[in-house]
Design a protein around this motif. Structure first.
Motif, short mmCIF file in Angstrom:
data_model
loop_
_atom_site.label_atom_id
_atom_site.label_comp_id
_atom_site.label_asym_id
_atom_site.label_seq_id
_atom_site.Cartn_x
_atom_site.Cartn_y
_atom_site.Cartn_z
N GLU A 1 5.36 2.01 0.99
CA GLU A 1 4.55 0.80 1.20
C GLU A 1 4.53 -0.08 -0.05
OE1 GLU A 1 0.39 1.14 3.07
OE2 GLU A 1 0.15 1.13 0.90
N GLU B 1 8.32 -7.99 -1.34
CA GLU B 1 7.84 -9.23 -0.72
C GLU B 1 7.12 -10.14 -1.72
OE1 GLU B 1 6.60 -8.78 3.68
OE2 GLU B 1 6.20 -6.85 2.78
N GLU C 1 14.33 -7.78 6.79
CA GLU C 1 14.11 -6.54 7.53
C GLU C 1 15.08 -5.45 7.06
OE1 GLU C 1 11.90 -5.72 10.16
OE2 GLU C 1 10.88 -7.46 9.32
N SER D 1 6.83 -0.23 -2.34
CA SER D 1 8.15 -0.84 -2.53
C SER D 1 8.30 -2.06 -1.63
CB SER D 1 9.25 0.18 -2.25
OG SER D 1 9.35 0.46 -0.87
N HIS D 2 7.75 -1.99 -0.42
CA HIS D 2 7.81 -3.13 0.50
C HIS D 2 7.00 -4.30 -0.05
CE1 HIS D 2 9.18 -0.95 4.41
NE2 HIS D 2 9.82 -0.54 3.36
N LEU E 1 14.91 0.01 1.61
CA LEU E 1 13.92 0.49 0.65
C LEU E 1 13.16 1.70 1.19
CD1 LEU E 1 12.32 -2.75 -0.85
CD2 LEU E 1 13.61 -1.01 -2.08
N THR E 2 12.85 1.67 2.48
CA THR E 2 12.10 2.77 3.09
C THR E 2 12.80 4.12 2.84
OG1 THR E 2 11.28 1.32 4.82
CG2 THR E 2 11.22 3.68 5.29
N HIS F 1 16.59 -5.27 4.18
CA HIS F 1 16.23 -4.90 2.81
C HIS F 1 15.08 -3.88 2.81
CE1 HIS F 1 14.77 -6.37 -1.42
NE2 HIS F 1 15.18 -5.13 -1.43
N LEU F 2 14.06 -4.18 3.60
CA LEU F 2 12.90 -3.29 3.66
C LEU F 2 13.28 -1.93 4.27
CD1 LEU F 2 10.02 -5.74 4.69
CD2 LEU F 2 10.68 -4.99 2.41
N SER F 3 14.18 -1.97 5.25
CA SER F 3 14.62 -0.72 5.86
C SER F 3 15.36 0.15 4.84
CB SER F 3 15.53 -1.05 7.05
OG SER F 3 15.97 0.13 7.65
N THR G 1 3.41 -2.73 9.65
CA THR G 1 3.08 -2.83 8.22
C THR G 1 1.78 -2.11 7.89
OG1 THR G 1 2.04 -4.97 8.64
CG2 THR G 1 4.30 -5.00 7.82
#
Lengths: 122, 461
Positions: B380, B387, B92, B382-383, B98-99, B94-96, B311
């Motif tokens: 999106e 993953e 979470e 990048s997420h 990246l956002t 990491h994705l944050s 998502t």
């Protein structure tokens, strides 16, 4: 141009916009529900596909007919817009024929009657 | 060509392009510093901490397994649950990160591109002496043709030829990884430069166009119609075939993939092995040929299990953004074609006190929505890449090519929109030259229409 046709005081572009927004909401909402609301009956793939296709057609019609003015413009533009439909239908037919299911999984009326066998298996 | 060398647009107006370029670049840099550096920096710190927690939790679990306190397959053990929770938090975080990082970088990239187009157009055109300009756009014998699209198309060809190396080189430059070198981007950059020159010249030619000299077709099937309008429709139909190619490739492969959805419907539970024996699989994951599509990551109930409201939100927001932007450009066209602009009441009246500002502001809203589309799209992506859903698989390849091609169309539309805003702010749109908005609007609606097909097919199905 659609701004001359008023419905409840608003032009056709406004109502087209509202309808597009509503159906998009419906489309996204359909995918969020794995079961029919209030039941434990699973929403099948075919129902979701049906919803997506019907909503896609309605939205496509709204954008093409009113935002792109095909409803009011000379019909030559409609004919131009429909021309690729022929190729898209051919494409869909080709997808069916070239799929492994095309041999024995599709109804006979849309296959060249391969006798439900691959040529190499006859 | 009437548009060609007979511009009556003065240098002062072109200098305004430089001013706009400066403002846009400033906004881009501020967005990058705010989102991509400051906020992303804080998120990166959080990510590092979560990664450390995960590392500690994993070590505790491994030690316990090594000591025999718990077994490695005991998923109800406290240490295992703690490890999985720490892993979830690390993902979470990491994705944050990246956002914000990707959003900041995208806004910077978009603003630099917008600035380059405005600045190059401004410099190229203001460099010419005013006395070379002729105010003869009322000459009805002149037509509004241009050779610039040919220059533009040549640049596109070069860019596409150099694109594979360009992508590798850019990847290496941005991420400091991969095997690409800076020389890899040379052909792509030459293509981009020619595209820029072509567009800058096109701007110069079209800017003074006030609606006189529109070419009319004199033979069937478009007899009596504006040639530019017929041209844009034929162009759009060629675009339909381009997207039909992506869509048919996807459908052809999709009907053969054993996705979770297909598995749940019972279409691929049985396969015949090499010995001719039919094997029946109980779970989708156990299937040797199971496929994960983008929707498996994005929608609730997807095979990966990470899909939820959040998502799917970027794709859904983008769908609404394109529909709203289609409406705002229709409003800009409607006002441009109107003879008597009525100032709306309240707040709208304050931001749109006259026809010029109303058209310009609706176009700016359209530009902002399109830019938001690009930002959300890349966030999106990048997420998904983080993953593990990459272009290396069939499922990823067709997803990124189809949605990427659509994104490129949106981005190209934004560059044209920038010009439309510039013209709205300087030369102005009116009932005589509003067809420029109409023809561009047709393209923008087509981009919306393409998304109407792509979104359900790739995100919801």
């Amino acid at each position: 141009m659609g701004e001359h046709k008023l419905i409840m005081g608003k032009d056709i572009y406004f109502w087209n916009f509202i309808i597009l927004m509503f159906f998009t909401l419906f489309e996204v909402g359909a995918v969020f529900f794995e079961e029919y609301p209030g039941t434990d009956i699973r929403v099948s793939m075919y129902v979701v596909w049906g919803i997506l296709i019907v909503v896609g057609i309605i939205k496509g019609f709204g954008i093409g007919a009113f935002f792109m003015h095909l409803w009011d413009d000379p019909k030559i533009y409609l004919r131009v817009a429909l021309f690729p439909t022929l190729f898209v239908l051919l494409m869909l037919w080709g997808i069916g024929l070239s799929n492994p299911e095309g041999v024995n999984g599709l109804p006979g009326w849309c296959t060249p009657d391969w006798g439900e066998q691959y040529a190499t298996e006859r | 060509m009437s548009g060609g060398g007979h511009s009556d647009v003065k240098n002062a107006i072109w200098m305004r392009a430089l001013l706009m370029a400066g403002i846009i670049l400033g906004l881009g840099i501020a967005s990058f510093v705010g989102l991509g550096v400051v906020v992303a920096g804080m998120k990166e710190t959080t990510w590092d901490e979560e990664a450390e927690h995960y590392h500690d939790a994993e070590k505790d679990w491994e030690d316990a397994v090594a000591l025999g306190t718990i077994t490695s397959d005991n998923e109800s053990a406290e240490l295992y649950i703690a490890k999985e929770a720490a892993h979830h938090h690390e993902i979470e975080a990491h994705l944050s990160y990246l956002t914000y990082r990707v959003a900041g970088l995208t806004l910077l990239f978009v603003s630099i591109t917008f600035t380059a187009f405005l600045a190059i157009s401004g410099v190229l055109n203001s460099a010419q002496p005013d006395e070379e300009h002729h105010d003869d756009h009322h000459g009805h014998e002149e037509h509004h043709g241009s050779a610039s699209p040919i220059v533009f198309a040549f640049g596109c060809m070069l860019f596409l030829i150099g694109f594979p190396d360009f992508a590798d080189g850019l990847h290496s430059l941005m991420l400091g990884s991969g095997s690409g070198a800076i020389s890899d981007i040379s052909v792509g950059m030459i293509g981009l430069t020619i595209i820029t020159i072509g567009i800058a010249n096109w701007w110069r030619e079209d800017l003074p166009f006030k609606g006189y000299g529109e070419q009319i077709a004199t033979s069937d099937p478009f007899n009596g119609q504006h040639i530019r309008k017929a041209g844009i429709w034929v162009f759009l139909m060629s675009e339909v075939m381009v997207f039909a190619t992506f869509f048919s490739s996807y459908l052809r492969m999709r009907t053969e993939w054993c996705t979770k959805w297909a598995f749940d419907e019972g279409t691929c539970r049985e396969i015949r092995n090499d010995q001719g024996v039919i094997q029946v699989f109980d779970t989708h994951i156990a299937h040797p040929d199971y496929a994960l599509t983008a929707s498996d990551y994005l929608r609730p109930g997807g095979a990966v299990g990470t899909g939820d409201f959040w998502t799917l939100l970027p794709g859904a927001v983008n769908t609404f953004a394109l529909i709203i932007s289609s409406y705002t450009i229709v409003l800009a066209l409607k006002i441009a074609k109107s003879h008597d602009y009525k100032v709306p009441s309240g707040f709208m009246g304050k931001i749109m006190p006259d026809k010029k500002s109303a058209i310009r502001n609706y176009l700016i809203v359209t530009l902002a929505l399109g830019t938001m589309f690009i930002v959300l799209k890349l966030v999106e992506w990048s997420h998904l890449i983080a993953e593990g859903f990459t272009v290396a698989s069939q499922e990823g390849s067709i997803f990124y090519v189809a949605t990427g091609a659509h994104g490129v169309h949106v981005f190209a539309g934004l560059l044209i929109m920038l010009y439309m805003i510039f013209k709205a702010d300087t030369v102005e749109w009116d009932e005589d030259n509003a067809q420029g908005i109409e023809y561009f609007g047709l393209y923008w609606h087509f981009v919306d229409l393409a998304w109407v097909v792509i979104f359900p097919a790739f995100y919801l199905y």
